[in-house]
Design a protein around this motif. Structure first.
Motif, PDB file in Angstrom:
ATOM      1  N   ILE A 238       0.833  -1.280  -0.085  1.00 11.25           N
ATOM      2  CA  ILE A 238      -0.056   0.075  -0.071  1.00 11.25           C
ATOM      3  C   ILE A 238       0.786   1.302  -0.048  1.00 11.25           C
ATOM      4  CG2 ILE A 238      -1.937  -1.133   1.304  1.00 11.25           C
ATOM      5  CD1 ILE A 238      -1.037   0.485   3.587  1.00 11.25           C
ATOM      6  N   LEU A 239       2.124   1.098   0.418  1.00 13.37           N
ATOM      7  CA  LEU A 239       2.797   2.443   0.690  1.00 13.37           C
ATOM      8  C   LEU A 239       3.605   2.818  -0.758  1.00 13.37           C
ATOM      9  CD1 LEU A 239       4.330   1.943   4.120  1.00 13.37           C
ATOM     10  CD2 LEU A 239       2.320   3.181   3.435  1.00 13.37           C
TER      11      LEU A 239
ATOM     12  N   ASP B  69      -4.657   5.351  31.764  1.00 16.09           N
ATOM     13  CA  ASP B  69      -6.200   4.698  31.461  1.00 16.09           C
ATOM     14  C   ASP B  69      -6.168   3.263  31.049  1.00 16.09           C
ATOM     15  OD1 ASP B  69      -5.239   5.559  29.092  1.00 16.09           O
ATOM     16  OD2 ASP B  69      -6.890   6.900  28.381  1.00 16.09           O
ATOM     17  N   GLY B  70      -5.089   2.736  31.419  1.00 19.43           N
ATOM     18  CA  GLY B  70      -4.908   1.417  30.605  1.00 19.43           C
ATOM     19  C   GLY B  70      -4.300   1.300  29.285  1.00 19.43           C
ATOM     20  N   PHE B  71      -3.785   2.546  28.914  1.00 19.96           N
ATOM     21  CA  PHE B  71      -3.393   2.516  27.422  1.00 19.96           C
ATOM     22  C   PHE B  71      -4.347   2.447  26.441  1.00 19.96           C
ATOM     23  CE2 PHE B  71       0.206   0.717  29.996  1.00 19.96           C
ATOM     24  CZ  PHE B  71       1.418   1.847  29.577  1.00 19.96           C
ATOM     25  N   GLN B  72      -5.628   2.949  26.683  1.00 25.56           N
ATOM     26  CA  GLN B  72      -6.564   2.777  26.003  1.00 25.56           C
ATOM     27  C   GLN B  72      -6.189   4.035  24.594  1.00 25.56           C
ATOM     28  OE1 GLN B  72      -9.296   1.036  25.634  1.00 25.56           O
ATOM     29  NE2 GLN B  72      -8.826  -0.212  27.532  1.00 25.56           N
ATOM     30  N   LEU B  73      -7.243   3.851  23.554  1.00 22.76           N
ATOM     31  CA  LEU B  73      -6.801   4.583  22.131  1.00 22.76           C
ATOM     32  C   LEU B  73      -7.801   5.828  22.438  1.00 22.76           C
ATOM     33  CD1 LEU B  73      -5.727   5.103  19.523  1.00 22.76           C
ATOM     34  CD2 LEU B  73      -7.466   3.683  18.869  1.00 22.76           C
ATOM     35  N   HIS B  74      -7.247   6.932  22.135  1.00 25.06           N
ATOM     36  CA  HIS B  74      -7.994   8.175  21.919  1.00 25.06           C
ATOM     37  C   HIS B  74      -8.073   8.785  20.520  1.00 25.06           C
ATOM     38  CE1 HIS B  74      -8.676   8.441  26.278  1.00 25.06           C
ATOM     39  NE2 HIS B  74      -7.357   8.049  26.745  1.00 25.06           N
ATOM     40  N   VAL B  75      -8.917   8.671  19.912  1.00 22.74           N
ATOM     41  CA  VAL B  75      -8.992   8.930  18.631  1.00 22.74           C
ATOM     42  C   VAL B  75      -8.855  10.398  18.239  1.00 22.74           C
ATOM     43  CG1 VAL B  75     -10.416   9.123  16.540  1.00 22.74           C
ATOM     44  CG2 VAL B  75     -10.631   7.256  17.866  1.00 22.74           C
ATOM     45  N   ALA B  76      -8.941  11.301  19.171  1.00 26.05           N
ATOM     46  CA  ALA B  76      -8.537  12.832  19.005  1.00 26.05           C
ATOM     47  C   ALA B  76      -7.185  12.939  18.879  1.00 26.05           C
ATOM     48  CB  ALA B  76      -9.112  13.650  20.259  1.00 26.05           C
ATOM     49  N   GLN B  77      -6.444  12.102  19.450  1.00 20.82           N
ATOM     50  CA  GLN B  77      -4.974  12.194  19.441  1.00 20.82           C
ATOM     51  C   GLN B  77      -4.367  11.803  17.950  1.00 20.82           C
ATOM     52  OE1 GLN B  77      -4.185   9.885  23.291  1.00 20.82           O
ATOM     53  NE2 GLN B  77      -2.460  10.992  22.962  1.00 20.82           N
ATOM     54  N   LEU B  78      -5.243  10.599  17.473  1.00 16.97           N
ATOM     55  CA  LEU B  78      -4.840  10.165  16.187  1.00 16.97           C
ATOM     56  C   LEU B  78      -5.153  11.390  15.145  1.00 16.97           C
ATOM     57  CD1 LEU B  78      -6.464   6.706  16.025  1.00 16.97           C
ATOM     58  CD2 LEU B  78      -4.060   7.283  16.419  1.00 16.97           C
ATOM     59  N   GLU B  79      -6.265  12.107  15.370  1.00 17.21           N
ATOM     60  CA  GLU B  79      -6.539  13.136  14.238  1.00 17.21           C
ATOM     61  C   GLU B  79      -5.608  14.127  14.306  1.00 17.21           C
ATOM     62  OE1 GLU B  79     -10.824  14.757  12.838  1.00 17.21           O
ATOM     63  OE2 GLU B  79     -10.794  14.398  15.026  1.00 17.21           O
ATOM     64  N   GLN B  80      -5.141  14.535  15.495  1.00 19.07           N
ATOM     65  CA  GLN B  80      -4.195  15.533  15.652  1.00 19.07           C
ATOM     66  C   GLN B  80      -2.824  15.256  14.818  1.00 19.07           C
ATOM     67  OE1 GLN B  80      -3.278  16.432  19.591  1.00 19.07           O
ATOM     68  NE2 GLN B  80      -5.460  17.315  19.834  1.00 19.07           N
ATOM     69  N   ALA B  81      -2.589  13.744  14.792  1.00 17.19           N
ATOM     70  CA  ALA B  81      -1.349  13.354  13.775  1.00 17.19           C
ATOM     71  C   ALA B  81      -1.638  13.322  12.407  1.00 17.19           C
ATOM     72  CB  ALA B  81      -0.888  12.019  14.594  1.00 17.19           C
ATOM     73  N   LEU B  82      -2.871  13.460  11.884  1.00 16.60           N
ATOM     74  CA  LEU B  82      -2.938  13.293  10.650  1.00 16.60           C
ATOM     75  C   LEU B  82      -2.275  14.459   9.906  1.00 16.60           C
ATOM     76  CD1 LEU B  82      -6.728  12.014  10.408  1.00 16.60           C
ATOM     77  CD2 LEU B  82      -4.464  10.741  10.496  1.00 16.60           C
ATOM     78  N   THR B  83      -1.794  14.063   8.481  1.00 16.88           N
ATOM     79  CA  THR B  83      -1.668  15.084   7.639  1.00 16.88           C
ATOM     80  C   THR B  83      -1.857  14.527   6.171  1.00 16.88           C
ATOM     81  OG1 THR B  83       0.447  14.028   6.724  1.00 16.88           O
ATOM     82  CG2 THR B  83       0.755  15.272   8.640  1.00 16.88           C
ATOM     83  N   ALA B  84      -1.543  15.230   5.264  1.00 18.48           N
ATOM     84  CA  ALA B  84      -2.045  14.987   3.947  1.00 18.48           C
ATOM     85  C   ALA B  84      -1.509  13.796   3.205  1.00 18.48           C
ATOM     86  CB  ALA B  84      -1.748  16.158   2.638  1.00 18.48           C
ATOM     87  N   ARG B  85      -0.311  13.179   3.893  1.00 17.54           N
ATOM     88  CA  ARG B  85       0.444  12.176   3.498  1.00 17.54           C
ATOM     89  C   ARG B  85      -0.071  10.793   4.325  1.00 17.54           C
ATOM     90  NH1 ARG B  85       4.157  16.288   4.051  1.00 17.54           N
ATOM     91  NH2 ARG B  85       4.735  15.356   6.085  1.00 17.54           N
ATOM     92  N   THR B  86      -0.929  11.103   5.370  1.00 21.45           N
ATOM     93  CA  THR B  86      -1.479   9.828   6.060  1.00 21.45           C
ATOM     94  C   THR B  86      -2.126   8.907   5.268  1.00 21.45           C
ATOM     95  OG1 THR B  86      -1.377  11.304   8.018  1.00 21.45           O
ATOM     96  CG2 THR B  86      -2.486   9.137   8.171  1.00 21.45           C
ATOM     97  N   LYS B  87      -1.628   7.465   5.134  1.00 26.77           N
ATOM     98  CA  LYS B  87      -2.399   6.397   4.602  1.00 26.77           C
ATOM     99  C   LYS B  87      -2.875   5.363   5.257  1.00 26.77           C
ATOM    100  CE  LYS B  87      -1.827   4.455  -0.139  1.00 26.77           C
ATOM    101  NZ  LYS B  87      -0.818   4.407  -1.260  1.00 26.77           N
ATOM    102  N   ALA B  88      -2.413   5.276   6.463  1.00 26.45           N
ATOM    103  CA  ALA B  88      -2.937   4.170   7.218  1.00 26.45           C
ATOM    104  C   ALA B  88      -2.570   4.208   8.695  1.00 26.45           C
ATOM    105  CB  ALA B  88      -2.447   2.923   6.614  1.00 26.45           C
ATOM    106  N   ILE B  89      -3.375   3.322   9.347  1.00 33.12           N
ATOM    107  CA  ILE B  89      -3.184   3.349  11.103  1.00 33.12           C
ATOM    108  C   ILE B  89      -2.886   1.894  11.230  1.00 33.12           C
ATOM    109  CG2 ILE B  89      -4.097   3.808  13.055  1.00 33.12           C
ATOM    110  CD1 ILE B  89      -5.991   5.898  11.882  1.00 33.12           C
ATOM    111  N   ILE B  90      -1.957   1.678  11.990  1.00 31.44           N
ATOM    112  CA  ILE B  90      -1.711   0.331  12.552  1.00 31.44           C
ATOM    113  C   ILE B  90      -2.108   0.101  13.915  1.00 31.44           C
ATOM    114  CG2 ILE B  90      -0.067  -1.562  13.148  1.00 31.44           C
ATOM    115  CD1 ILE B  90       1.743  -0.544  10.872  1.00 31.44           C
ATOM    116  N   ILE B  91      -3.111  -0.840  14.145  1.00 28.44           N
ATOM    117  CA  ILE B  91      -3.340  -1.138  15.466  1.00 28.44           C
ATOM    118  C   ILE B  91      -3.155  -2.561  15.999  1.00 28.44           C
ATOM    119  CG2 ILE B  91      -5.194   0.718  15.744  1.00 28.44           C
ATOM    120  CD1 ILE B  91      -7.353  -1.476  15.244  1.00 28.44           C
TER     121      ILE B  91
END
Length: 390
Positions: free
Chosen positions: A114-115, A151-173
């Motif tokens: 994909i990259l 908080d037990g290492f839970q995922l906060h989507v707001a943090q993901l959104e802040q990391a997005l750029t025009a070059r972001t293609k995927a997220i690994i979980i």
């Protein structure tokens, strides 16, 4: 005039990669006597006899040639049935499932398929040590998003959104997570799905530990509404079926992505080992009882070990899956590497520094409770003695 020799023929990209921090501590521990290893993430169960027998039978019957590149069709059909039965997702075995040499190869294939150079991939930390290097080797740029023990290492989507750029293609979980054992809840997966759809992103979902969840409510990323076409589901037989040495995994994905992965697989590997595929076929057909017994055993060990860590002064959240505890060692004043080295040298207990799993892992150590209860009890005694000296 004789041409000048190069200083090195090694790729600059490869030369810059750091060796696995997990293996470093495993190698240190292997040279010492009397060590209790809570380091390497591997089941302490032997592969079920029925699986071994099926593999032996395949050899006796002469099934020693290549299989189709994507794997035995019969095995892909069983994988499709397994995913439908256990995780409520549907894939066509002929075109949307690929049998790989371990889940790690499946992740590598997904990223390479994909990259393009410069594409960014968000990696949720703490994370499995291979994710970021594999992104780099595929020509991409890893972007770390941290979670915390608060908080037990839970995922906060707001943090993901802040990391997005025009070059972001995927997220690994990874859920259940390695190294934290955290299981992403349906609400978090649904929030992630909204983000992926809004920004036209793929999700690479490493679900290799999905069989080892202890408190119910597990949900596959691919089962979230609208996410089947945006998810590359990675799994395999190593953890849930105690088949680490067999090196057999699989990927399930939309046809265009899966066929791109298959194209790379054809040239790099040809096919996964034939006898291992026959073993995996038997695992899916008859292994449910063995998996359930193993899961029940790990649940008991988890409850004992995590409770004991908290009692002796290592704060630790209760992991929902996998077989890892990820206690905090911040109050000791040491880095995670210093703590792990001293614990190994002074008390012969091997753990993995949290720093090898990314910046947000610092201040923690990973302890695998895939050891006998007797070993875990002895490890707790030694860790308690170590902490008392501090």
């Amino acid at each position: 005039m004789k041409p000048q020799m190069r200083n090195t023929y090694v790729s600059k990209t490869v030369a810059a990669l750091k060796p696995s921090g997990i293996r470093r501590f495993f190698d240190l521990a292997s040279g010492m006597e009397g060590v209790i290893s809570l380091g390497v993430g591997e089941p302490d169960f032997v592969t079920s006899w029925s699986v071994r027998e099926a593999s032996i039978l395949s050899l006796e019957q002469g099934y020693t040639s290549y299989t189709p590149n994507a794997g035995l069709l019969e095995l892909r059909q069983e994988i499709a049935a397994y995913l439908r039965r256990k995780f409520h997702v549907d894939y066509r075995p002929e075109t949307e499932i690929l049998v790989t040499v371990g889940a790690s190869q499946a992740i590598d294939l997904a990223l390479r398929a994909i990259l393009d150079p410069g594409d960014e991939v968000i990696v949720v930390e703490p994370s499995f040590v291979a994710y970021e290097p594999l992104v780099v080797l595929a020509g991409g740029t890893p972007v770390a998003v941290q979670t915390t023990g608060a908080d037990g290492f839970q995922l906060h989507v707001a943090q993901l959104e802040q990391a997005l750029t025009a070059r972001t293609k995927a997220i690994i979980i990874c859920s259940p997570n390695n190294p934290t054992g955290t299981v992403l809840r349906p609400a978090e997966l649904e929030a992630l799905a909204r983000l992926a759809k809004e920004h036209d992103l793929l999700v690479i979902a490493d679900e290799i530990y999905a069989e080892l969840t202890y408190d119910g409510g597990y949900m596959s990323m691919a089962a979230v509404s609208g996410m089947r076409e945006r998810t590359i589901l990675i799994s395999g037989f190593s953890k849930g079926f105690a088949m680490t040495g067999w090196r057999l995994g699989f990927a399930a994905a939309p046809e265009d992505i899966l066929q791109a992965m298959l194209k790379i697989h054809q040239y790099a590997i040809m096919c996964a080992p034939t006898m291992a595929q026959y073993g995996a076929l038997e695992a899916l057909r008859s292994g449910e009882r063995d998996v359930a017994e193993m899961r029940s055993s790990y649940r008991r060990r988890r409850n004992y070990f995590v409770s004991s860590l908290n009692e002796i002064g290592l704060p630790c959240h209760m992991p929902g899956g996998a077989f890892y505890a990820f206690p905090s060692i911040r109050h000791t004043g040491m880095t995670s590497e210093q703590f792990a080295e001293r614990l190994l040298i002074e008390e012969k207990v091997a753990v993995v520094p949290g720093s090898v799993f990314g910046q947000s892992g610092e201040g923690h150590v990973r302890c695998s409770y895939a050891s006998s209860l007797e070993q875990l009890q002895e490890a707790v005694k030694r860790i308690k003695r170590f902490l008392a000296r501090l």
